[in-house]
Design a protein around this motif. Structure first.
Motif, PDB file in Angstrom:
ATOM      1  N   MET A   1       2.505   1.738  -3.428  1.00  0.00           N
ATOM      2  CA  MET A   1       1.516   2.229  -4.395  1.00  0.00           C
ATOM      3  C   MET A   1       1.253   3.714  -4.219  1.00  0.00           C
ATOM      4  N   LEU A   2       1.124   4.166  -2.974  1.00  0.00           N
ATOM      5  CA  LEU A   2       0.892   5.580  -2.720  1.00  0.00           C
ATOM      6  C   LEU A   2       2.084   6.426  -3.144  1.00  0.00           C
ATOM      7  N   SER A   3       3.282   5.876  -2.988  1.00  0.00           N
ATOM      8  CA  SER A   3       4.467   6.616  -3.437  1.00  0.00           C
ATOM      9  C   SER A   3       4.479   6.749  -4.955  1.00  0.00           C
ATOM     10  N   GLN A   4       4.034   5.717  -5.652  1.00  0.00           N
ATOM     11  CA  GLN A   4       4.000   5.763  -7.117  1.00  0.00           C
ATOM     12  C   GLN A   4       2.889   6.671  -7.640  1.00  0.00           C
ATOM     13  N   LYS A   5       1.869   6.877  -6.807  1.00  0.00           N
ATOM     14  CA  LYS A   5       0.799   7.807  -7.175  1.00  0.00           C
ATOM     15  C   LYS A   5       1.164   9.249  -6.827  1.00  0.00           C
ATOM     16  N   GLY A   6       2.353   9.449  -6.222  1.00  0.00           N
ATOM     17  CA  GLY A   6       2.789  10.780  -5.841  1.00  0.00           C
ATOM     18  C   GLY A   6       2.154  11.304  -4.581  1.00  0.00           C
ATOM     19  N   LYS A   7       1.531  10.409  -3.805  1.00  0.00           N
ATOM     20  CA  LYS A   7       0.857  10.820  -2.574  1.00  0.00           C
ATOM     21  C   LYS A   7       1.813  10.934  -1.391  1.00  0.00           C
TER      22      LYS A   7
ATOM     23  N   SER B   1      -4.346   8.333   2.041  1.00  0.00           N
ATOM     24  CA  SER B   1      -5.388   7.858   1.130  1.00  0.00           C
ATOM     25  C   SER B   1      -6.775   8.358   1.507  1.00  0.00           C
TER      26      SER B   1
ATOM     27  N   CYS C   1       0.832  -1.207   0.000  1.00  0.00           N
ATOM     28  CA  CYS C   1       0.000   0.000   0.000  1.00  0.00           C
ATOM     29  C   CYS C   1       0.864   1.252   0.000  1.00  0.00           C
TER      30      CYS C   1
ATOM     31  N   ASN D   1      -7.088  -1.632  -4.318  1.00  0.00           N
ATOM     32  CA  ASN D   1      -5.864  -1.576  -5.120  1.00  0.00           C
ATOM     33  C   ASN D   1      -5.092  -2.893  -5.219  1.00  0.00           C
TER      34      ASN D   1
END
Length: 537
Positions: A89-95, A185, A86, A196
């Protein structure tokens, strides 16, 4: 009709498994199909095909429910790799960024939070104490903790070490990561993972869930209590280092995706599998909740989980394209032994299932053992012998060590792990006058002592308080024995005493501090919780 179905299943199993002869696994699993026995489930895949899937034992003993392919197991620390996923994934979404510091998400934490990054949390290099161990040391029930309880304890407790300077497995790291995922998120981690990870991989039987009481098809965890199995607490606490339930079939989808990278993508798996790794031993690495090391002589990516009543292991062997998943709801089962039994067949080495040594119990009447009770002395060393069931209880006065020693004869007792034999002789007026201790080939006679001085442990007496845990330890002595009580509970005898160092268990060490020869407090150390200060009150 029932017999026909059974025959069909037998033929089907034989045809699927005929290329591989998993005799050891078959034998172990079959042995658990008896009333009152929790069990184990195993799944093995090679080249994308299931080559072995079998279970043994009960998911729910009271209801008579056997484990099957749909049984959900508590994954314990195998949950961590999904929490890590998780975060990635958030790092790849730029979050978020993996080099963000902890203070960004926990601004109320001490200054050390500026030095800890998200990647440190992922790799257990942050230095945070393990909250489960800390609360256990403080006498608190882990399963009833709230997020606020954990947060306040971490804020008040010093680090085990400076961030990035060492490695120490800590559930606190992954508790923090869960909070970060939910902050960034805007949804519970259960929903983020569902959206996800679980739905894209069609993992329909995988859930974040607190306890098994309301979860359908979930295996209840059991511990061995004397000769029977009893249920453990059904609540496993807030999501953090654990919190997921799943089946072996769903976990195979995860491990298969680790190999194919078809759904979550190469970029995601490049970070999960090839990201920043920390060396924790010779040819052993850790990254994003996964161990990278050799198992059974082959390169493996794996992780395991342990909670009261549950153990799990999930291993992927990339060079052989083999996946092995083992889940159990019996606290006394070693999942790594089953993994070795499977890999011995697949990789061609010999392996024998560990034999269970049944202790030979020599029954000695209590009144006979009573002949041996008393204090024995030799060269300034004092042993106190008291009666236990078919055993003697031995106390070494000089350091507080105490242990039960089973009878091997009517007047002989052996502590096998220490290679020590105790023999009682010269019975006069119903009391043995001599105790012979034999160890490493040498025998020393101890004589019954009628007059002796108890050791003085008064320097430790008193109560000591730790503010970060809100815990109080109280020490008292009685006839040469030192006892401790945690938060007013029943006193327990101290294990070992060495000058100003006291061991209250196999892994908890207390080092007492003095000022002008007066004890003022102690520092408590455990492999997962270090430098806890207790002040005398």
């Amino acid at each position: 009709m029932k017999k026909i179905v059974t025959l069909f299943l037998f033929v089907f199993s034989f045809s699927v498994y005929s290329q591989y002869n998993f005799k050891v696994a078959d034998s172990v699993l079959a042995s658990y199909n008896k009333p009152g026995s929790p069990g184990v489930t195993v799944l093995v895949s090679k080249d994308g095909k299931v080559i072995y899937q079998k279970s043994g034992g009960y998911a729910n003993i009271a209801k008579g429910e056997l484990i099957n392919n749909k049984t959900l197991f508590n994954l314990a620390s195998d949950t961590k790799q999904f929490t890590a996923a998780c975060v990635v994934m958030l790092s790849q979404k730029g979050k978020l960024k993996l080099d963000d510091n902890l203070a960004k998400y926990f601004p109320d934490f001490p200054e050390y939070a500026q030095k800890i990054t998200v990647q440190d949390l992922l790799n257990h290099t942050a230095g945070l104490v393990d909250y489960r161990t800390a609360f256990w040391i403080g006498g608190k029930e882990v399963n009833v903790l709230s997020n606020e309880d954990i947060r306040n304890m971490l804020k008040a407790t010093p680090l085990n070490f400076e961030p990035k300077t060492d490695w120490s497995y800590s559930n606190s790291n992954y508790w923090c990561l869960v909070q970060i995922v939910e902050q960034v998120s805007g949804m519970p981690i259960s929903k983020f993972a569902e959206k996800n990870i679980f739905k894209p991989l069609k993992m329909k039987d995988t859930h974040y869930h607190r306890g098994v009481a309301t979860l359908r098809n979930a295996a209840i965890g059991y511990k061995m209590d004397d000769v029977t199995y009893t249920e453990i607490d059904k609540d496993t606490g807030v999501p953090g280092g654990s919190g997921m339930f799943s089946t072996t079939s769903d976990m195979l989808k995860w491990l298969s995706e680790m190999q194919s990278k078809k759904v979550l993508g190469t970029a995601f798996w490049d970070v999960m599998l090839n990201g920043q790794k920390y060396t924790i031993g010779k040819e052993v690495y850790y990254s994003n909740a996964l161990f990278f090391q050799a198992l059974s002589g082959k390169k493996a990516i794996h992780h395991g989980g342990d909670l009261d009543g549950y153990h799990s292991d999930m291993s992927y062997f990339p060079d052989e394209n083999v996946d092995i998943i083992v889940f159990t709801n019996r606290g006394d089962f070693n999942v790594l032994s089953m993994q070795k039994a499977i890999t011995s067949q697949l990789f061609g080495f010999k392996y024998s299932w560990p034999a269970v040594e049944k202790p030979v119990v020599v029954k000695v009447p209590g009144e006979k053992i009573e002949q041996y009770s008393g204090v024995y002395e030799a060269e300034g060393m004092l042993f106190e012998i008291t009666v236990a069931e078919n055993a003697i209880h031995v106390l070494q006065f000089w350091d507080g060590s105490n242990y039960d020693i089973p009878a091997t004869g009517q007047n002989s007792f052996t502590l096998a792990q220490a290679g020590a034999d105790f023999l009682f002789e010269d019975i006069i007026s119903g009391k043995a006058q001599t105790m012979k201790l034999t160890q490493e080939g040498e025998t020393m006679p101890f004589k019954r002592a009628e007059n002796y001085d108890f050791p003085d442990f008064s320097r430790f007496e008193g109560s000591y308080f730790c503010s970060s845990l809100n815990a109080k330890y109280t020490f008292s002595q009685q006839k040469g024995k030192l006892f401790y009580s945690l938060n007013g509970q029943n006193p327990k005898q101290v294990s070992v005493i060495e000058e100003d160092t006291v061991y209250i268990g196999p892994s908890i060490v207390l080092t007492f501090h003095r000022n002008n020869n007066e004890v003022m407090g102690f520092t408590l150390n455990h492999v997962r919780v270090k430098n806890l200060e207790f002040v005398k009150i």
